[in-house]
Design an enzyme around this catalytic site. Structure first.
Site, PDB file in Angstrom:
ATOM      1  N   GLU A 175       4.121  67.548 -16.456  1.00  0.00           N
ATOM      2  CA  GLU A 175       5.015  68.596 -16.317  1.00  0.00           C
ATOM      3  C   GLU A 175       5.325  68.609 -14.840  1.00  0.00           C
ATOM      4  O   GLU A 175       4.551  68.901 -13.999  1.00  0.00           O
ATOM      5  CB  GLU A 175       4.325  69.970 -16.462  1.00  0.00           C
ATOM      6  CG  GLU A 175       3.958  70.430 -17.748  1.00  0.00           C
ATOM      7  CD  GLU A 175       4.963  70.490 -19.101  1.00  0.00           C
ATOM      8  OE1 GLU A 175       6.159  70.743 -18.599  1.00  0.00           O
ATOM      9  OE2 GLU A 175       4.734  69.937 -20.270  1.00  0.00           O
ATOM     10  N   CYS A 233       8.322  76.177 -10.355  1.00  0.00           N
ATOM     11  CA  CYS A 233       9.010  75.235 -10.850  1.00  0.00           C
ATOM     12  C   CYS A 233      10.296  75.649 -11.803  1.00  0.00           C
ATOM     13  O   CYS A 233      11.020  74.945 -12.057  1.00  0.00           O
ATOM     14  CB  CYS A 233       8.052  74.249 -11.682  1.00  0.00           C
ATOM     15  SG  CYS A 233       7.323  75.227 -12.991  1.00  0.00           S
ATOM     16  N   GLU A 260      14.573  68.273  -5.214  1.00  0.00           N
ATOM     17  CA  GLU A 260      13.816  69.744  -5.331  1.00  0.00           C
ATOM     18  C   GLU A 260      13.242  69.959  -3.833  1.00  0.00           C
ATOM     19  O   GLU A 260      12.693  69.141  -3.184  1.00  0.00           O
ATOM     20  CB  GLU A 260      12.837  69.371  -6.106  1.00  0.00           C
ATOM     21  CG  GLU A 260      11.825  70.741  -6.557  1.00  0.00           C
ATOM     22  CD  GLU A 260      10.570  70.583  -7.328  1.00  0.00           C
ATOM     23  OE1 GLU A 260       9.986  69.566  -7.148  1.00  0.00           O
ATOM     24  OE2 GLU A 260      10.365  71.339  -8.231  1.00  0.00           O
ATOM     25  N   LYS A 278      -9.034  69.209 -11.541  1.00  0.00           N
ATOM     26  CA  LYS A 278      -9.048  69.111 -10.219  1.00  0.00           C
ATOM     27  C   LYS A 278      -7.672  69.901  -9.861  1.00  0.00           C
ATOM     28  O   LYS A 278      -6.650  69.916 -10.228  1.00  0.00           O
ATOM     29  CB  LYS A 278      -8.525  67.624  -9.437  1.00  0.00           C
ATOM     30  CG  LYS A 278      -8.662  67.846  -7.942  1.00  0.00           C
ATOM     31  CD  LYS A 278      -8.247  66.416  -7.554  1.00  0.00           C
ATOM     32  CE  LYS A 278      -6.891  66.680  -6.874  1.00  0.00           C
ATOM     33  NZ  LYS A 278      -6.453  67.856  -5.989  1.00  0.00           N
TER      34      LYS A 278
HETATM   35  P1  NDP Z   1       1.691  67.385  -6.181  1.00  0.00           P
HETATM   36  O1  NDP Z   1       2.199  66.235  -6.997  1.00  0.00           O
HETATM   37  O2  NDP Z   1       1.654  66.940  -4.760  1.00  0.00           O
HETATM   38  O3  NDP Z   1       0.241  67.516  -6.764  1.00  0.00           O
HETATM   39  C1  NDP Z   1       0.038  68.101  -7.791  1.00  0.00           C
HETATM   40  C2  NDP Z   1      -1.451  67.891  -8.141  1.00  0.00           C
HETATM   41  O4  NDP Z   1      -1.599  66.532  -8.189  1.00  0.00           O
HETATM   42  C3  NDP Z   1      -2.423  68.270  -6.897  1.00  0.00           C
HETATM   43  O5  NDP Z   1      -3.690  68.727  -7.416  1.00  0.00           O
HETATM   44  C4  NDP Z   1      -2.429  66.992  -6.140  1.00  0.00           C
HETATM   45  O6  NDP Z   1      -3.633  66.995  -5.250  1.00  0.00           O
HETATM   46  C5  NDP Z   1      -2.923  65.826  -7.335  1.00  0.00           C
HETATM   47  N1  NDP Z   1      -2.363  64.585  -6.929  1.00  0.00           N
HETATM   48  C6  NDP Z   1      -1.615  64.315  -5.976  1.00  0.00           C
HETATM   49  N2  NDP Z   1      -1.518  62.808  -5.947  1.00  0.00           N
HETATM   50  C7  NDP Z   1      -2.366  62.296  -6.875  1.00  0.00           C
HETATM   51  C8  NDP Z   1      -2.575  61.107  -7.412  1.00  0.00           C
HETATM   52  N3  NDP Z   1      -2.241  60.040  -6.779  1.00  0.00           N
HETATM   53  N4  NDP Z   1      -3.388  61.123  -8.653  1.00  0.00           N
HETATM   54  C9  NDP Z   1      -3.804  62.172  -9.098  1.00  0.00           C
HETATM   55  N5  NDP Z   1      -3.673  63.508  -8.540  1.00  0.00           N
HETATM   56  C10 NDP Z   1      -2.693  63.473  -7.599  1.00  0.00           C
HETATM   57  O7  NDP Z   1       2.576  68.644  -6.309  1.00  0.00           O
HETATM   58  P2  NDP Z   1       2.476  70.088  -5.509  1.00  0.00           P
HETATM   59  O8  NDP Z   1       0.861  70.692  -5.658  1.00  0.00           O
HETATM   60  O9  NDP Z   1       3.270  69.956  -4.204  1.00  0.00           O
HETATM   61  O10 NDP Z   1       3.073  70.848  -6.364  1.00  0.00           O
HETATM   62  C11 NDP Z   1       4.610  71.223  -6.325  1.00  0.00           C
HETATM   63  C12 NDP Z   1       5.315  70.493  -7.502  1.00  0.00           C
HETATM   64  O11 NDP Z   1       4.847  70.976  -8.706  1.00  0.00           O
HETATM   65  C13 NDP Z   1       6.765  70.733  -7.591  1.00  0.00           C
HETATM   66  O12 NDP Z   1       7.505  69.844  -7.672  1.00  0.00           O
HETATM   67  C14 NDP Z   1       6.830  71.544  -8.652  1.00  0.00           C
HETATM   68  O13 NDP Z   1       8.110  71.593  -9.276  1.00  0.00           O
HETATM   69  C15 NDP Z   1       6.081  70.966  -9.520  1.00  0.00           C
HETATM   70  N6  NDP Z   1       5.453  72.102 -10.656  1.00  0.00           N
HETATM   71  C16 NDP Z   1       5.776  71.776 -11.827  1.00  0.00           C
HETATM   72  C17 NDP Z   1       5.605  72.597 -12.868  1.00  0.00           C
HETATM   73  C18 NDP Z   1       5.931  72.534 -14.529  1.00  0.00           C
HETATM   74  O14 NDP Z   1       5.503  73.227 -15.252  1.00  0.00           O
HETATM   75  N7  NDP Z   1       6.826  71.332 -14.797  1.00  0.00           N
HETATM   76  C19 NDP Z   1       4.964  73.854 -12.527  1.00  0.00           C
HETATM   77  C20 NDP Z   1       4.594  74.056 -11.269  1.00  0.00           C
HETATM   78  C21 NDP Z   1       4.748  73.249 -10.272  1.00  0.00           C
HETATM   79  P3  NDP Z   1      -3.814  67.560  -3.780  1.00  0.00           P
HETATM   80  O15 NDP Z   1      -2.704  68.736  -3.768  1.00  0.00           O
HETATM   81  O16 NDP Z   1      -5.080  67.995  -3.560  1.00  0.00           O
HETATM   82  O17 NDP Z   1      -3.328  66.586  -2.712  1.00  0.00           O
END
Ligand code: NDP
Length: 483
Positions: free
Chosen positions: A249, A283, A383, A174
Site C-alpha cells: 500500500e 495517503c 507526492e 515493525k
Molecule cells: P516509508 O516508506 O519511509 O516507511 C514505511 C515503513 O517502512 C516504516 O516502518 C519504515 O521504517 C519502513 N522501511 C523503510 N525502509 C525499509 C526497508 N528497506 N525495508 C523494510 N522496511 C522499511 O514511508 P513513511 O513512513 O514515510 O510513510 C509515508 C508514506 O506512506 C507516504 O508515501 C504515504 O503515501 C504512504 N502511505 C500509504 C498508505 C496506503 O494505504 N496506500 C497509507 C498511509 C501512508 P522507518 O520509518 O523506521 O525507517
C-alpha cells in the site's frame, strides 16, 4: 530518559546489541525518549518466538481467536484518552483527531477482524461430469511480517496485524521508527487480552535495518507493507525473488475533481478536510484540486480565506485544526516543495514554516495552496505528503479525467457533482483504487482498500485481507455413485 523496548514472546526486552535511537516530539522538537535500534538479531529472535507460537495459534479455534481480538479492541477503547494523548504527542497531530479517528479506528480494526474471521468461508465446487467435489481450504501462511508508516501509527499497524492474527498467522511487526510509542504500548494490551506469547512480536528500529531484516528473512512468508512508493519498490526487489506474498500500500497524489453542479457548501467544508486533515499526511488526502472553470474564481474566493483561518498549534492545545508535521526532515522536504511555487505556479497562501512562540523548535508548516497551470510539474507529479494542495481549472468532463489520470499514482480520487450519470462515468474512468463521490474518507472496513499504478499492489480490507493472509489449497475428492 524513557526507553521503549521490543515486545518479543510476550515480554518487553532490550535490543540485543544495546543500540538505541532518539525519539522526537514534533510539537516541540525535543527528544522524548529512546527506542531500540534493532537489527537482524532481534528480528531472528522475534521470528523464533513467532515460529514456536504458530502451531498452537493456527490450531486455536476461531471462536477463541475472535474472543481475544475483541478483548483487545475493548482494552484499546477503554484506554482511549491515554492512547490518544500518546499518539498525538508522538506524531504531532491534534489530540482531537487522535481521539476521534486514530485510536477508535485501531480498536475497530481488532473488533472488525475479530468478527470477520467468524464469517470467513471458503468455496466448494462440485463437478458432476467427473463425480467429484472440490473444496478449498484457507490455511494461515505461517509467520508473516507487517511494516507500517508514521502518519496513522496505531491505526495502520493494527489494520495489518488484526487480519493476520485473525487468520491464524503469527506476526513479526515493525512500526515506523518515527512514531513507535502506541505500537510499543500494544504489547501490554495483548498480554491483558490473553494473546499467547509469541503470537505478536513487535520490533522497533530503522527501516533499512530492522525492516529490511524482516523482508529478507528466509522463513517469513508474507510482507504486508504500507509506506512510500520507493520503499515499496525496494521491498519488492528483495521479496519477489523469494516468492513471498506481498501486499504493498504505497503513496498517493490524489485528484479532487470539483464540478460546477456540486453542492458548493458541502464540497468546501469537506475539501478543507481532504486537503489538510492530519497536516495533509493521509495517503488519501486530495492534494490535487481541479475546479470547473465556471466556479473557479468563486472557489478560490471561498477556499483561500477558509484555509487562512485554520489554526495551527501544538497537539495538546484545544481548538487547533492542524498540528506539527511529523519530523524536522519531513518539514524541510515540504518546504522545499513549497519553494517550487516560484517557478511552477503561484503561491496563493501559506508556503512557510510557522514559528510558534510557545514552541519555537516545533515542526509547523502553514497550510499552503499553490495555483498551477499544468499537471506536468513536480508539484503535480510528486507526492509531498504535507499541508500543501495545488489548484487548477478545467473546462470539460473529459479534460478533468485526463488531468486526474495524468500522474504516476492511483490510490484514491474524489468527485463533486450532483449529476448521477457524470458521477458514474467519471468514477469508472478514473485510474484509482478508491473513488469517493460527494464525500471523502468515508470508510467501510468491509470494502477493498488499495491503489493502482505506483500506489501499490494488492488490496487490504474485509475478506480481501483475510484472503491475503491465508493460502488457498484445493482438495478434490472423487466419490462412487450407485449407478
Ligand atoms: P516509508 O516508506 O519511509 O516507511 C514505511 C515503513 O517502512 C516504516 O516502518 C519504515 O521504517 C519502513 N522501511 C523503510 N525502509 C525499509 C526497508 N528497506 N525495508 C523494510 N522496511 C522499511 O514511508 P513513511 O513512513 O514515510 O510513510 C509515508 C508514506 O506512506 C507516504 O508515501 C504515504 O503515501 C504512504 N502511505 C500509504 C498508505 C496506503 O494505504 N496506500 C497509507 C498511509 C501512508 P522507518 O520509518 O523506521 O525507517
Amino acid at each position: 530518559m524513557d526507553r521503549l523496548q521490543n515486545f518479543i514472546n510476550g515480554e518487553y526486552v532490550d535490543p540485543i546489541d544495546g543500540k538505541w535511537l532518539d525519539n522526537y516530539t514534533p510539537s516541540t522538537g525535543e527528544v522524548s525518549g529512546q527506542i531500540p535500534a534493532s537489527n537482524d538479531k532481534d528480528v531472528a529472535k522475534a521470528y523464533d518466538a513467532a515460529k514456536s507460537a504458530f502451531e498452537s495459534w493456527s490450531q486455536t479455534p476461531i471462536e477463541t481467536r475472535s474472543r481475544i481480538l475483541l478483548k483487545l479492541a475493548d482494552l484499546i477503547a477503554a484506554d482511549l484518552d491515554t492512547l490518544a494523548k500518546a499518539e498525538a504527542l508522538d506524531n504531532g497531530k491534534p489530540l482531537a483527531l487522535a481521539t476521534k479517528v486514530d485510536i477508535p479506528r485501531a480498536s475497530s480494526n481488532f473488533r472488525f477482524f475479530g468478527n470477520a474471521i467468524t464469517q470467513f468461508a471458503s468455496e466448494a465446487h462440485e463437478n458432476l461430469a467427473s463425480d467429484s467435489i472440490n473444496f478449498t481450504l484457507r490455511q494461515p501462511l505461517g509467520v508473516v511480517g507487517c511494516i507500517s508508516p508514521w502518519n496513522l501509527p496505531l491505526y495502520l499497524f493494527s489494520w495489518k496485524i488484526a487480519p493476520a492474527l485473525a487468520a491464524g498467522n503469527t506476526v513479526v511487526a515493525k512500526p515506523s521508527e518515527i512514531t513507535p510509542v502506541t505500537a510499543a504500548m500494544l504489547g501490554k494490551y495483548c498480554n491483558e487480552a490473553g494473546l499467547p506469547p509469541g503470537v505478536l512480536n513487535i520490533v522497533h528500529g530503522k527501516g533499512p535495518e530492522a525492516g529490511q531484516a524482516i523482508v529478507e528473512h528466509a522463513n517469513i512468508k508474507a510482507i504486508s507493507f504500507t509506506g512510500g512508493t520507493t520503499t515499496g519498490a525496494a521491498i519488492a526487489r528483495t521479496a519477489a525473488p523469494m516468492f513471498k506474498k506481498l501486499s504493498l500500500e504505497l503513496g498517493g497524489k490524489n485528484p479532487n475533481l470539483i464540478f460546477a453542479d456540486c453542492d458548493f457548501d458541502k464540497m468546501l467544508q469537506v475539501t478543507l478536510k481532504s486537503s489538510f486533515a492530519n497536516q495533509g499526511q493521509i495517503c488519501l488526502c486530495g492534494s490535487r484540486i481541479f475546479v470547473q472553470e465556471e466556479i473557479y474564481e468563486r472557489f478560490k474566493a471561498a477556499f483561500i480565506p477558509a484555509v487562512e483561518k485554520l489554526k495551527v498549534g501544538p497537539s495538546l492545545n484545544s481548538g487547533i485544526d492542524l498540528g506539527a508535521v511529523v519530523s524536522k526532515s519531513h518539514m524541510e522536504k515540504i518546504l522545499s516543495y513549497n519553494a517550487l511555487a516560484a517557478s511552477e505556479g503561484k503561491l496563493l497562501t501559506g508556503g512557510h514554516q510557522i514559528k510558534l512562540e510557545e514552541a519555537p523548535e516545533g515542526y509547523y508548516v502553514a497550510p499552503t495552496v499553490i495555483e498551477v497551470a499544468t499537471t506536468q510539474c513536480r508539484l503535480q507529479q510528486e507526492e509531498i505528503f504535507g499541508p500543501v494542495v495545488t489548484i487548477m481549472p478545467f473546462k470539460t468532463e473529459e479534460e478533468a479525467i485526463a488531468l486526474a489520470n495524468d500522474v504516476p499514482y492511483g490510490l484514491s480520487a474524489t468527485v463533486w457533482t450532483s449529476n448521477i450519470d457524470r458521477s458514474l462515468r467519471v468514477s469508472k474512468a478514473l485510474e484509482a483504487g478508491i473513488v469517493w463521490v460527494n464525500t471523502w474518507l468515508n470508510r467501510d472496513l468491509r470494502t477493498p482498500f488499495g491503489g493502482v499504478k505506483a500506489s501499490g499492489v494488492g488490496r487490504e480490507g474485509g475478506f480481501e485481507a483475510l484472503r491475503f493472509f491465508t493460502e488457498p489449497k484445493n482438495i478434490c475428492i472423487q466419490y462412487k455413485t450407485n449407478t
